[in-house]
Design a protein around this motif. Structure first.
Motif, PDB file in Angstrom:
ATOM      1  N   THR A 290    -111.813 -26.707  97.430  1.00  0.00           N
ATOM      2  CA  THR A 290    -110.500 -26.076  97.334  1.00  0.00           C
ATOM      3  C   THR A 290    -109.792 -26.586  96.082  1.00  0.00           C
ATOM      4  O   THR A 290    -110.101 -27.653  95.554  1.00  0.00           O
ATOM      5  CB  THR A 290    -109.654 -26.392  98.572  1.00  0.00           C
ATOM      6  N   VAL A 291    -108.825 -25.838  95.610  1.00  0.00           N
ATOM      7  CA  VAL A 291    -108.127 -26.174  94.361  1.00  0.00           C
ATOM      8  C   VAL A 291    -106.682 -26.552  94.667  1.00  0.00           C
ATOM      9  O   VAL A 291    -105.899 -25.735  95.146  1.00  0.00           O
ATOM     10  CB  VAL A 291    -108.160 -24.984  93.379  1.00  0.00           C
ATOM     11  N   GLY A 292    -106.337 -27.816  94.389  1.00  0.00           N
ATOM     12  CA  GLY A 292    -104.974 -28.275  94.543  1.00  0.00           C
ATOM     13  C   GLY A 292    -104.148 -27.947  93.314  1.00  0.00           C
ATOM     14  O   GLY A 292    -104.663 -27.454  92.309  1.00  0.00           O
ATOM     15  N   PRO A 293    -102.851 -28.223  93.352  1.00  0.00           N
ATOM     16  CA  PRO A 293    -101.964 -27.844  92.242  1.00  0.00           C
ATOM     17  C   PRO A 293    -102.303 -28.504  90.910  1.00  0.00           C
ATOM     18  O   PRO A 293    -101.961 -27.974  89.855  1.00  0.00           O
ATOM     19  CB  PRO A 293    -100.579 -28.270  92.735  1.00  0.00           C
TER      20      PRO A 293
ATOM     21  N   ALA B 222    -123.808 -29.053  92.214  1.00  0.00           N
ATOM     22  CA  ALA B 222    -123.407 -27.916  93.032  1.00  0.00           C
ATOM     23  C   ALA B 222    -122.934 -26.800  92.115  1.00  0.00           C
ATOM     24  O   ALA B 222    -122.631 -27.031  90.943  1.00  0.00           O
ATOM     25  CB  ALA B 222    -122.286 -28.311  93.995  1.00  0.00           C
ATOM     26  N   GLU B 223    -122.878 -25.592  92.648  1.00  0.00           N
ATOM     27  CA  GLU B 223    -122.485 -24.457  91.809  1.00  0.00           C
ATOM     28  C   GLU B 223    -121.021 -24.511  91.392  1.00  0.00           C
ATOM     29  O   GLU B 223    -120.644 -23.895  90.390  1.00  0.00           O
ATOM     30  CB  GLU B 223    -122.773 -23.158  92.553  1.00  0.00           C
ATOM     31  N   TYR B 224    -120.213 -25.262  92.137  1.00  0.00           N
ATOM     32  CA  TYR B 224    -118.802 -25.444  91.768  1.00  0.00           C
ATOM     33  C   TYR B 224    -118.416 -26.902  91.957  1.00  0.00           C
ATOM     34  O   TYR B 224    -118.855 -27.558  92.907  1.00  0.00           O
ATOM     35  CB  TYR B 224    -117.889 -24.555  92.627  1.00  0.00           C
ATOM     36  N   ALA B 225    -117.601 -27.406  91.042  1.00  0.00           N
ATOM     37  CA  ALA B 225    -117.123 -28.786  91.120  1.00  0.00           C
ATOM     38  C   ALA B 225    -115.643 -28.820  90.779  1.00  0.00           C
ATOM     39  O   ALA B 225    -115.144 -28.027  89.980  1.00  0.00           O
ATOM     40  CB  ALA B 225    -117.898 -29.683  90.158  1.00  0.00           C
ATOM     41  N   ARG B 226    -114.957 -29.781  91.378  1.00  0.00           N
ATOM     42  CA  ARG B 226    -113.504 -29.904  91.190  1.00  0.00           C
ATOM     43  C   ARG B 226    -113.192 -31.203  90.469  1.00  0.00           C
ATOM     44  O   ARG B 226    -113.795 -32.244  90.724  1.00  0.00           O
ATOM     45  CB  ARG B 226    -112.804 -29.883  92.552  1.00  0.00           C
ATOM     46  N   ILE B 227    -112.223 -31.143  89.562  1.00  0.00           N
ATOM     47  CA  ILE B 227    -111.746 -32.336  88.873  1.00  0.00           C
ATOM     48  C   ILE B 227    -110.255 -32.186  88.617  1.00  0.00           C
ATOM     49  O   ILE B 227    -109.749 -31.063  88.446  1.00  0.00           O
ATOM     50  CB  ILE B 227    -112.501 -32.544  87.527  1.00  0.00           C
TER      51      ILE B 227
ATOM     52  N   VAL C 175    -117.899 -23.348  83.221  1.00  0.00           N
ATOM     53  CA  VAL C 175    -116.766 -22.486  82.888  1.00  0.00           C
ATOM     54  C   VAL C 175    -115.686 -22.650  83.949  1.00  0.00           C
ATOM     55  O   VAL C 175    -115.981 -22.682  85.147  1.00  0.00           O
ATOM     56  CB  VAL C 175    -117.213 -21.007  82.817  1.00  0.00           C
ATOM     57  N   VAL C 176    -114.448 -22.769  83.507  1.00  0.00           N
ATOM     58  CA  VAL C 176    -113.331 -22.902  84.444  1.00  0.00           C
ATOM     59  C   VAL C 176    -113.232 -21.625  85.287  1.00  0.00           C
ATOM     60  O   VAL C 176    -113.100 -20.519  84.758  1.00  0.00           O
ATOM     61  CB  VAL C 176    -112.010 -23.165  83.704  1.00  0.00           C
ATOM     62  N   GLU C 177    -113.308 -21.813  86.602  1.00  0.00           N
ATOM     63  CA  GLU C 177    -113.215 -20.700  87.545  1.00  0.00           C
ATOM     64  C   GLU C 177    -111.776 -20.466  87.986  1.00  0.00           C
ATOM     65  O   GLU C 177    -111.333 -19.317  88.124  1.00  0.00           O
ATOM     66  CB  GLU C 177    -114.093 -21.000  88.765  1.00  0.00           C
ATOM     67  N   ALA C 178    -111.047 -21.554  88.221  1.00  0.00           N
ATOM     68  CA  ALA C 178    -109.661 -21.449  88.690  1.00  0.00           C
ATOM     69  C   ALA C 178    -108.934 -22.742  88.355  1.00  0.00           C
ATOM     70  O   ALA C 178    -109.555 -23.797  88.185  1.00  0.00           O
ATOM     71  CB  ALA C 178    -109.619 -21.201  90.199  1.00  0.00           C
ATOM     72  N   VAL C 179    -107.613 -22.658  88.254  1.00  0.00           N
ATOM     73  CA  VAL C 179    -106.787 -23.841  87.997  1.00  0.00           C
ATOM     74  C   VAL C 179    -105.618 -23.852  88.967  1.00  0.00           C
ATOM     75  O   VAL C 179    -105.184 -22.808  89.471  1.00  0.00           O
ATOM     76  CB  VAL C 179    -106.267 -23.878  86.541  1.00  0.00           C
ATOM     77  N   GLY C 180    -105.098 -25.058  89.232  1.00  0.00           N
ATOM     78  CA  GLY C 180    -103.939 -25.199  90.096  1.00  0.00           C
ATOM     79  C   GLY C 180    -102.647 -24.782  89.408  1.00  0.00           C
ATOM     80  O   GLY C 180    -102.602 -24.612  88.176  1.00  0.00           O
ATOM     81  N   ALA C 181    -101.602 -24.676  90.194  1.00  0.00           N
ATOM     82  CA  ALA C 181    -100.320 -24.164  89.696  1.00  0.00           C
ATOM     83  C   ALA C 181     -99.722 -25.036  88.596  1.00  0.00           C
ATOM     84  O   ALA C 181     -98.976 -24.543  87.742  1.00  0.00           O
ATOM     85  CB  ALA C 181     -99.342 -24.041  90.863  1.00  0.00           C
ATOM     86  N   ASN C 182    -100.036 -26.336  88.596  1.00  0.00           N
ATOM     87  CA  ASN C 182     -99.430 -27.242  87.614  1.00  0.00           C
ATOM     88  C   ASN C 182    -100.263 -27.425  86.346  1.00  0.00           C
ATOM     89  O   ASN C 182     -99.879 -28.177  85.450  1.00  0.00           O
ATOM     90  CB  ASN C 182     -99.204 -28.621  88.250  1.00  0.00           C
ATOM     91  N   VAL C 183    -101.405 -26.758  86.282  1.00  0.00           N
ATOM     92  CA  VAL C 183    -102.334 -26.968  85.158  1.00  0.00           C
ATOM     93  C   VAL C 183    -101.999 -26.018  84.022  1.00  0.00           C
ATOM     94  O   VAL C 183    -101.931 -24.796  84.211  1.00  0.00           O
ATOM     95  CB  VAL C 183    -103.791 -26.759  85.613  1.00  0.00           C
ATOM     96  N   THR C 184    -101.786 -26.588  82.832  1.00  0.00           N
ATOM     97  CA  THR C 184    -101.455 -25.777  81.661  1.00  0.00           C
ATOM     98  C   THR C 184    -102.457 -25.936  80.520  1.00  0.00           C
ATOM     99  O   THR C 184    -102.510 -25.096  79.625  1.00  0.00           O
ATOM    100  CB  THR C 184    -100.054 -26.149  81.134  1.00  0.00           C
TER     101      THR C 184
ATOM    102  N   ASP D 275    -105.544 -29.425  90.038  1.00  0.00           N
ATOM    103  CA  ASP D 275    -106.997 -29.402  89.934  1.00  0.00           C
ATOM    104  C   ASP D 275    -107.513 -28.289  89.037  1.00  0.00           C
ATOM    105  O   ASP D 275    -106.837 -27.270  88.817  1.00  0.00           O
ATOM    106  CB  ASP D 275    -107.633 -29.221  91.321  1.00  0.00           C
ATOM    107  N   VAL D 276    -108.737 -28.507  88.556  1.00  0.00           N
ATOM    108  CA  VAL D 276    -109.495 -27.490  87.834  1.00  0.00           C
ATOM    109  C   VAL D 276    -110.817 -27.298  88.571  1.00  0.00           C
ATOM    110  O   VAL D 276    -111.503 -28.277  88.883  1.00  0.00           O
ATOM    111  CB  VAL D 276    -109.767 -27.922  86.374  1.00  0.00           C
ATOM    112  N   LEU D 277    -111.160 -26.058  88.877  1.00  0.00           N
ATOM    113  CA  LEU D 277    -112.427 -25.738  89.522  1.00  0.00           C
ATOM    114  C   LEU D 277    -113.387 -25.212  88.465  1.00  0.00           C
ATOM    115  O   LEU D 277    -113.070 -24.262  87.741  1.00  0.00           O
ATOM    116  CB  LEU D 277    -112.241 -24.696  90.626  1.00  0.00           C
ATOM    117  N   ILE D 278    -114.551 -25.847  88.373  1.00  0.00           N
ATOM    118  CA  ILE D 278    -115.537 -25.496  87.354  1.00  0.00           C
ATOM    119  C   ILE D 278    -116.724 -24.807  88.008  1.00  0.00           C
ATOM    120  O   ILE D 278    -117.271 -25.311  89.000  1.00  0.00           O
ATOM    121  CB  ILE D 278    -116.031 -26.757  86.619  1.00  0.00           C
TER     122      ILE D 278
END
Length: 342
Positions: free
Chosen positions: A24-27, A109-114, A80-89, A29-32
């Motif tokens: 899951t993606v928190g505010p 894994a096919e997706y990782a969070r950082i 490749v960045v799949e999604a970003v949290g609300a606070n990520v600019t 976070d970056v999902l790759i």
């Protein structure tokens, strides 16, 4: 998503490809979407719980005591960045990135969070994902240690274990700093380390560098067989001993030895940052840092990748390919191109 999962400590066959929940993606976070990761010595230690002397209980706090705390290994990722949290600019979906996930693991894994403020940077434009990921674990570790030494132009540096992921990066970074580099490795890897910048090569099977009289400003031990007791006589006054692999006694004694001897003895890589990763990206784009890739395995062959790493004879990095990307570039000149695929 598909992920390489291990549910108990043991050999390579404990790791299997399974379906796992996408992070899951928190505010913040970056999902790759991960295209490539590496299977590193750290993954070997976490999976097998084979750690340096005295570190068993300490390691258990990070990787688990009876069962793995984090079931998906992989300390790095390129994708490749799949999604970003609300606070990520600083990052946006579609950005090509490399990341050091560190002790959180999750790269296999096919997706990782950082977290967006973690060791995350845009991928070098002149590298494929398979090559770019090799900058991360070895490159950041080498940079973290070398920053604690005086790498003035003309200094002398010995890298023990110069053909591994960290060692091959240390040779390149030390050479870029203008030092004279002596590389310790096996005979088959002489050509590789010379191509990376080593001025002199010592083949460990026929020569014991610890019996020499040559003194160095910096010694980098990437193997774990060159503790202070064996190499102190090889250090110049004020020199640095960088213990990339060390047991508990060496870790505990390092601060005391710094105070008593005047040598900079350290077994701590320090904090690895996005700025450090960006420096490696700049070097790669300038042609001053090359990818060293031994073999590339598809995710379906994850156990075989672990089995190869367990031999202890990999050259540079072993890459795990999670998926293909249309933007893949030509392989670098400093890599092997053997790919194990389904």
């Amino acid at each position: 998503m598909k992920a390489a999962v291990y549910r108990r400590f043991g050999g390579p066959d404990t790791v299997r490809v399974e379906e796992a929940p996408r992070p899951t993606v928190g505010p913040d976070d970056v999902l790759i979407r991960v295209y490539a990761s590496t299977v590193s010595a750290a993954d070997h230690r976490a999976r097998s719980r084979e750690v340096p002397r005295g570190l068993g209980l300490l390691a258990a706090t990070g990787i688990g005591l009876l069962r793995p705390k984090r079931r998906v290994l992989g300390m790095d990722a390129a994708g490749v960045v799949e999604a970003v949290g609300a606070n990520v600019t600083r990052f946006a979906p579609g950005d090509e990135v490399i990341a050091m996930l560190g002790a959180d693991f999750g790269g296999h894994a096919e997706y990782a969070r950082i977290r967006a403020d973690g060791a995350l940077a845009h991928k070098p434009r002149n590298m494929s994902f398979d090559d770019a990921v090799t900058l991360v674990f070895g490159g950041l570790t080498a940079r973290g240690f070398l920053q604690q030494a005086d790498l003035a132009s003309g200094a002398t540096v010995l890298v023990n274990g110069a053909s591994g992921a960290v060692g091959s990066a240390a040779v390149q970074l030390a050479k870029h700093a203008g030092t004279r580099v002596t590389a310790v490795c096996s005979a088959p890897n002489r050509e590789l380390v010379t191509s990376l910048g080593a001025d002199r090569v010592i083949e460990y099977a026929t020569e014991d560098f610890t019996t020499e009289t040559t003194a160095y400003d910096v010694i980098v031990d990437c193997v774990g067989n060159a503790p202070y007791e064996r190499v102190a006589h090889l250090l110049k006054p004020g020199g640095a001993l960088l213990l990339v692999i060390a047991d508990l006694p060496a870790i505990l004694r390092a601060p005391l030895r710094r105070r008593r001897t005047g040598y900079r003895v350290t077994a701590d890589v320090g904090k690895l940052t996005a700025e450090d990763l960006a420096v490696l990206v700049d070097l790669a784009e300038a042609g001053a840092f090359r990818a060293v890739r031994d073999r590339t395995f598809d995710l379906a062959h994850i156990a075989e990748a672990h089995r190869f790493v367990d031999t202890g004879h990999k050259r540079g990095n072993v890459v795990l390919r999670l998926s293909s990307a249309e933007t893949e570039l030509a392989p670098s000149a400093a890599q092997q191109t053997e790919v194990v695929s389904s």
